[in-house]
Design a protein around this motif. Sequence first.
Motif, PDB file in Angstrom:
ATOM      1  N   LYS A 123       0.674  -1.401  -0.012  1.00  0.00           N
ATOM      2  CA  LYS A 123       0.090   0.078   0.086  1.00  0.00           C
ATOM      3  C   LYS A 123       0.651   1.253   0.285  1.00  0.00           C
ATOM      4  O   LYS A 123       0.307   2.421  -0.132  1.00  0.00           O
ATOM      5  CB  LYS A 123      -0.923   0.067   1.086  1.00  0.00           C
ATOM      6  N   GLY A 124       2.230   0.943   0.044  1.00  0.00           N
ATOM      7  CA  GLY A 124       3.178   2.195  -0.014  1.00  0.00           C
ATOM      8  C   GLY A 124       3.146   3.021   1.250  1.00  0.00           C
ATOM      9  O   GLY A 124       3.259   4.193   1.386  1.00  0.00           O
ATOM     10  N   VAL A 125       2.842   2.277   2.459  1.00  0.00           N
ATOM     11  CA  VAL A 125       2.870   3.158   3.818  1.00  0.00           C
ATOM     12  C   VAL A 125       4.030   2.255   4.584  1.00  0.00           C
ATOM     13  O   VAL A 125       4.296   1.259   4.849  1.00  0.00           O
ATOM     14  CB  VAL A 125       1.465   2.573   4.677  1.00  0.00           C
ATOM     15  N   LYS A 126       4.669   3.407   5.338  1.00  0.00           N
ATOM     16  CA  LYS A 126       5.688   3.001   6.238  1.00  0.00           C
ATOM     17  C   LYS A 126       5.466   3.463   7.629  1.00  0.00           C
ATOM     18  O   LYS A 126       4.522   4.401   7.698  1.00  0.00           O
ATOM     19  CB  LYS A 126       6.951   3.767   5.820  1.00  0.00           C
ATOM     20  N   PRO A 127       5.807   2.639   8.549  1.00  0.00           N
ATOM     21  CA  PRO A 127       5.669   3.240  10.079  1.00  0.00           C
ATOM     22  C   PRO A 127       5.576   4.869  10.032  1.00  0.00           C
ATOM     23  O   PRO A 127       4.972   5.317  10.962  1.00  0.00           O
ATOM     24  CB  PRO A 127       6.611   2.375  10.583  1.00  0.00           C
TER      25      PRO A 127
END
Lengths: 437, 140
Positions: free
Chosen positions: A48-52
């Motif tokens: 989803k292209g999300v990083k912490p």
Amino acid sequence: MDKRKYYQPEIETMPVEQIKKLQSEKLVKQVEHVYKDVPYYRDLMDKKGVKPEDIHGIEDLHKLPFIEKSDLRETYPYGMLAVPLEDCVRIQSTSGTTGRRVIAYYTQKDIDLWEDCCARALIAAGADKEDVVQVSYGYGLFTGGPGLNGGSHKVGCLTLPMSSGNTERQIQFMTDLKATVLCCTPSYAAYLGESLTEMGYTPDTIPLKAGIFGAEPWTASMRKSIEETLGIKAYDIYGLTEISGPGVSFECSEQGGMHVNEDHFIAEIINPETGEPLPDGQKGELVFTCLDKEAFPLLRYRTRDICVLNRTPCSCGRTHVRMSKPMGRSDDMMIIRGVNVFPSQIETVLLNEGFSPNYQIKLGRVNNNDTFDVYVELPPEQFDDSVKNIAEKEKSLKDALRSMLGIGPAVHLVAPKTIARSEGKAVRIIDERKLHD
Amino acid sequence: MGIKQVSVFVENKKGSLHEITDLLAKANVDLRSMCIADTSDYGIVRMIADDAERAQKVLCDAGHTANIRTVTAFAVPDEPGGLAKALNLLESNGVNIEYLYALITTATDKAYTVMRSDDTEKAESVLLKSGIELLDEAHI
């Protein structure tokens, strides 16, 4: 000693802004934890292209991917585990779908947190140390019994771990030990009420004063009837194994919805078709994010329950958001006698047993108990001119359904091609229970 | 030996049986006997017809589940104790009867009986040895 009004007053009445701040801090940590420790989550987030580091607080929640039941099946049995197995102390499990159950893992801290939630529900229902709590939910893999049992211990009540069934013994313990709080499914509460009435008990002679009922849908009229028969106030409780168990949310004395334990869980409402978050007050699918859970911390888990969230202040003093009773499902799951049943499970059994997957399920309600009938077409190759041989096939099908579902339907064999085909919109389920007001 | 029996599955609801007899009447099938075994949900109609294949085809074409099985048929003297003697023989030889019903006959001194047992071969040989007449399609 005065009765406690809250189990954890500082948390349950925390100002809303403070709850949001607490949720944001916990969310950031939880996302880091799952990204680091659960490869499946890392993949989902990467996709989803999300990083912490994109998650700064609850305002970024919508960026995270959803988790669905299919993810849990795919990762069975260990794929969602976020701590080493040696740190886990318990599993609980759902009633299962098509052979693959969902297993939820708990560390000791996870169990403490869950039991705290149940203790809050018990205090909200007016229970305290001097009460005798009869837990007539099933014990075992089902979360009902263990959850309320633990909550009752935390409150300090004398706990009667009855589990479900054996009505005669239930009534003997209830009356001999003067149980004041009953925890079970609403249909079982109604059944106990009828049995007590038949035995000559009246609301005045039944020792109960409150009941905490959940795990299946029930209506306002059913609540009224249970309250009148048992002479109690009946409280609703909500939960699901994937998130912890009963006590994710619970009713207070105001009975205007169930307070979600927001220090542990974030509740969202989404549009079930698009996945877009909906503003408070709008009806949609309920989604939960676990903030404190260690072993099985699901983020944005889609419950498939259709609900409304209400953030207006509650006169009980609790500041946590209230959710409505589920008004339906966004999938085809049925809750029958407290057990989750999917049509796909029934299809699997029919095919295994050599029947065609043309069937119809009829659900009804008699004396507040679910009736469950399955109509199945008898295929020509299963036909025999001996009643005995057909009866054996019918019994074998019934046994297989019971073993798959955990509850036994009445099976009726019908002539071929009498059940509507799937070209048009096949009516597979006829639910005449009127479970939602 | 034996005769052909047509069986059809019918749901226990109004008009089911009438539909079956109506279909057979339109196809000009002559019924010699009929017996219904019923449960609360469904019944099995068993028939001896002059043309079993045609009867089955008519029923299947109309969407029914119907099959053909060869069943034992025998003639006993039409007198008190005639059937009892035959059943006694079968029992003492360990043959269990699944079902049994009477068949119309034009003979005045014989009673015709149709039977399904758990051991057709043995049943037929026991009956034959005792001089009981077995029937075949030619009798229908």
